[in-house]
Design an enzyme around this catalytic site. Structure first.
Site, PDB file in Angstrom:
ATOM      1  N   GLU A  48      60.140  93.382 -28.172  1.00 48.80           N
ATOM      2  CA  GLU A  48      61.572  93.604 -28.292  1.00 48.80           C
ATOM      3  C   GLU A  48      62.016  93.462 -29.744  1.00 48.80           C
ATOM      4  O   GLU A  48      61.503  92.639 -30.495  1.00 48.80           O
ATOM      5  CB  GLU A  48      62.333  92.621 -27.400  1.00 48.80           C
ATOM      6  CG  GLU A  48      62.042  92.877 -25.937  1.00 48.80           C
ATOM      7  CD  GLU A  48      62.832  92.003 -24.986  1.00 48.80           C
ATOM      8  OE1 GLU A  48      63.034  92.431 -23.845  1.00 48.80           O
ATOM      9  OE2 GLU A  48      63.238  90.889 -25.355  1.00 48.80           O
ATOM     10  N   CYS A  97      66.238  91.912 -36.089  1.00 50.60           N
ATOM     11  CA  CYS A  97      65.300  90.837 -35.757  1.00 50.60           C
ATOM     12  C   CYS A  97      64.024  91.497 -35.226  1.00 50.60           C
ATOM     13  O   CYS A  97      64.031  92.143 -34.188  1.00 50.60           O
ATOM     14  CB  CYS A  97      65.933  89.913 -34.717  1.00 50.60           C
ATOM     15  SG  CYS A  97      64.899  88.518 -34.292  1.00 50.60           S
ATOM     16  N   CYS A 154      53.308  85.122 -27.786  1.00 47.47           N
ATOM     17  CA  CYS A 154      53.110  84.089 -28.809  1.00 47.47           C
ATOM     18  C   CYS A 154      52.255  82.978 -28.216  1.00 47.47           C
ATOM     19  O   CYS A 154      52.391  82.637 -27.040  1.00 47.47           O
ATOM     20  CB  CYS A 154      54.450  83.525 -29.269  1.00 47.47           C
ATOM     21  SG  CYS A 154      54.280  82.332 -30.625  1.00 47.47           S
ATOM     22  N   CYS A 186      56.507  76.989 -27.756  1.00 48.28           N
ATOM     23  CA  CYS A 186      57.641  76.093 -27.991  1.00 48.28           C
ATOM     24  C   CYS A 186      58.408  75.954 -26.675  1.00 48.28           C
ATOM     25  O   CYS A 186      58.596  76.930 -25.952  1.00 48.28           O
ATOM     26  CB  CYS A 186      58.541  76.653 -29.087  1.00 48.28           C
ATOM     27  SG  CYS A 186      57.676  76.834 -30.655  1.00 48.28           S
ATOM     28  N   GLY A 211      56.725  86.174 -31.502  1.00 46.29           N
ATOM     29  CA  GLY A 211      55.522  85.868 -32.268  1.00 46.29           C
ATOM     30  C   GLY A 211      55.744  84.947 -33.445  1.00 46.29           C
ATOM     31  O   GLY A 211      56.864  84.738 -33.887  1.00 46.29           O
ATOM     32  N   GLU A 212      54.636  84.383 -33.931  1.00 40.10           N
ATOM     33  CA  GLU A 212      54.643  83.532 -35.129  1.00 40.10           C
ATOM     34  C   GLU A 212      54.082  84.379 -36.278  1.00 40.10           C
ATOM     35  O   GLU A 212      52.875  84.662 -36.321  1.00 40.10           O
ATOM     36  CB  GLU A 212      53.786  82.283 -34.874  1.00 40.10           C
ATOM     37  CG  GLU A 212      53.368  81.524 -36.113  1.00 40.10           C
ATOM     38  CD  GLU A 212      54.513  81.185 -37.076  1.00 40.10           C
ATOM     39  OE1 GLU A 212      55.467  80.514 -36.662  1.00 40.10           O
ATOM     40  OE2 GLU A 212      54.441  81.606 -38.257  1.00 40.10           O
ATOM     41  N   SER A 261      61.585  77.001 -38.736  1.00 36.89           N
ATOM     42  CA  SER A 261      62.085  76.642 -37.405  1.00 36.89           C
ATOM     43  C   SER A 261      61.808  75.162 -37.182  1.00 36.89           C
ATOM     44  O   SER A 261      60.741  74.792 -36.699  1.00 36.89           O
ATOM     45  CB  SER A 261      61.376  77.466 -36.331  1.00 36.89           C
ATOM     46  OG  SER A 261      61.648  78.823 -36.495  1.00 36.89           O
ATOM     47  N   LEU A 262      62.754  74.336 -37.521  1.00 38.50           N
ATOM     48  CA  LEU A 262      62.516  72.887 -37.510  1.00 38.50           C
ATOM     49  C   LEU A 262      62.883  72.269 -36.153  1.00 38.50           C
ATOM     50  O   LEU A 262      62.062  71.658 -35.498  1.00 38.50           O
ATOM     51  CB  LEU A 262      63.298  72.228 -38.648  1.00 38.50           C
ATOM     52  CG  LEU A 262      62.894  70.798 -38.951  1.00 38.50           C
ATOM     53  CD1 LEU A 262      61.475  70.722 -39.495  1.00 38.50           C
ATOM     54  CD2 LEU A 262      63.869  70.154 -39.934  1.00 38.50           C
ATOM     55  N   ASN A 301      69.961  79.082 -26.037  1.00 44.85           N
ATOM     56  CA  ASN A 301      70.312  80.100 -25.040  1.00 44.85           C
ATOM     57  C   ASN A 301      69.431  79.934 -23.810  1.00 44.85           C
ATOM     58  O   ASN A 301      68.229  80.207 -23.879  1.00 44.85           O
ATOM     59  CB  ASN A 301      70.100  81.505 -25.625  1.00 44.85           C
ATOM     60  CG  ASN A 301      71.080  81.780 -26.741  1.00 44.85           C
ATOM     61  OD1 ASN A 301      72.282  81.727 -26.549  1.00 44.85           O
ATOM     62  ND2 ASN A 301      70.558  82.060 -27.927  1.00 44.85           N
ATOM     63  N   CYS A 311      68.777  84.574 -29.274  1.00 42.33           N
ATOM     64  CA  CYS A 311      67.631  83.825 -29.780  1.00 42.33           C
ATOM     65  C   CYS A 311      66.878  83.139 -28.661  1.00 42.33           C
ATOM     66  O   CYS A 311      67.472  82.481 -27.826  1.00 42.33           O
ATOM     67  CB  CYS A 311      68.109  82.752 -30.740  1.00 42.33           C
ATOM     68  SG  CYS A 311      67.937  83.254 -32.397  1.00 42.33           S
TER      69      CYS A 311
END
Ligand code: SF4
Length: 347
Positions: free
Chosen positions: A72, A85, A92, A96, A146-147, A200-201, A279, A322
């Site tokens: 996407e 984006c 991935c 997370c 993905g990373e 991305s903390l 979200n 997101c």
């Protein structure tokens, strides 16, 4: 091919600035060169399975890559800017706990062509290749599925092409690579590109970040922030700041003590902070942060002297917000007919 370098620039301009994918239409190349190019290469595009428009102007494409898996890509218009984006992998591997992409597992890396094709298709969709058209996409963020740093070579080539004046010519301040913290790759990134950086903390300490971003157990926060500082120091214009992404989840990482801890943690990192209200998606146990907690968290960071933005949730009516990207096909707003002429993939 033994041709002079300016020929490569001509081909780049045809494909990436004028949207031409047929070598026969590249009229400033000799007939002989066009024939050789046709023998050696082809330009194909991935199939756009769906194009969905949100009521707020967000547009999402579901794109089928070679092998049949879908990714996407999302376009978000905000006050004179248009941010695309882009995804860097199909699925991935990092899992997370607040991310829909992580839940679907990892399929494969995208090629450089497949990453760049997302920008090409978005520009085509908005008519940006037409003569005198304004560019709809002004910014690109590698924050989709993905990373990016786990697909290092392909991502570096893709962002460098996006910033190349012979291709899309986007400013290095307007192309941002977002990583959850693959430290060894971040340590070597500056040798290959000067793209802008987002981290991305999502948590101010290792105990909490271990739960949200499992990669943290391998590369803890101190190591990640050290690598971030080093990257920024190596950029030719060393005034650039990283963006710290912090997804706020109700009752998990949104308390005043978390904000105060974050303010201390980031005190020696040149950065701005972007707060992202979580979200929700099907099957996840987390809730969206309340407005009260969000504003209280922001206020503490503002008072500590940080630039703090709050990302407005966009496109959640088309699951484009997101953390909601999962490459699922559904039946809303099918528009694939517009793209039948574009099926395939850039190679
Ligand atoms: S947040 Fe990013 S790194 Fe984490 S699982 Fe989702 S796509 Fe992967």
């Amino acid at each position: 091919m033994g041709e002079q370098a300016f020929r490569a620039h001509q081909v780049m301009k045809w494909i990436h600035q004028q949207g031409v994918t047929d070598f026969d239409q590249m009229t400033n190349l000799s007939k002989l060169l066009r024939a050789r190019l046709k023998e050696l290469a082809k330009v194909e595009l991935p199939e756009v399975v769906q194009e969905l428009d949100s009521a707020d102007g967000t547009r999402k494409w579901l794109i089928r890559m070679i092998g049949g898996s879908c990714i996407e890509t999302v376009f978000i218009p905000v006050e004179g800017r248009g941010t695309l984006c882009v995804s860097s992998q199909i699925g991935c591997s990092l899992d997370c706990s607040f991310c829909a992409t992580g839940k679907q597992g990892f399929n494969r890396d995208l090629t450089t062509a497949e990453i760049v094709a997302q920008l090409w298709l978005a520009l085509k969709s908005f008519g940006s290749f037409e003569p005198k058209a304004t560019r709809a996409v002004t910014n690109v963020v590698l924050m989709g599925m993905g990373e990016p740093l786990l697909n290092f070579d392909n991502v570096v080539d893709a962002v460098n092409l996006m910033m190349d004046d012979h291709a899309y010519g986007l400013s290095k301040r307007r192309v941002t690579l977002s990583t959850s913290g693959v430290v060894p790759e971040l340590d070597r990134l500056a040798r290959f590109t000067d793209v802008s950086l987002a981290i991305s903390l999502h948590a101010p300490n290792d105990a909490l970040r271990d739960q949200l971003v499992p990669l943290n157990k391998k590369y803890p926060i101190a190591r990640l922030l050290e690598s971030t500082r080093n990257y920024l120091k190596q950029l030719p214009d060393n005034h650039r700041r990283a963006t710290i992404e912090y997804t706020l989840i109700e009752g998990i990482n949104d308390q005043p003590e978390h904000a105060r801890e974050l303010a201390i943690l980031l005190s020696d990192v040149p950065c701005k902070i972007n707060l992202i209200p979580f979200n929700p998606f099907a099957g996840v146990g987390y809730q969206k942060v309340s407005e009260v907690n969000l504003r209280r968290f922001q206020k503490i960071l503002l008072e500590a002297g940080y630039t703090v933005t709050v990302r407005t949730t966009r496109g959640d009516d088309i699951a484009a917000a997101c953390g909601q990207l999962a490459g699922a096909v559904n039946d809303r707003t099918r528009r694939s007919e517009r793209y039948q002429a574009l099926s395939g993939s850039i190679s």
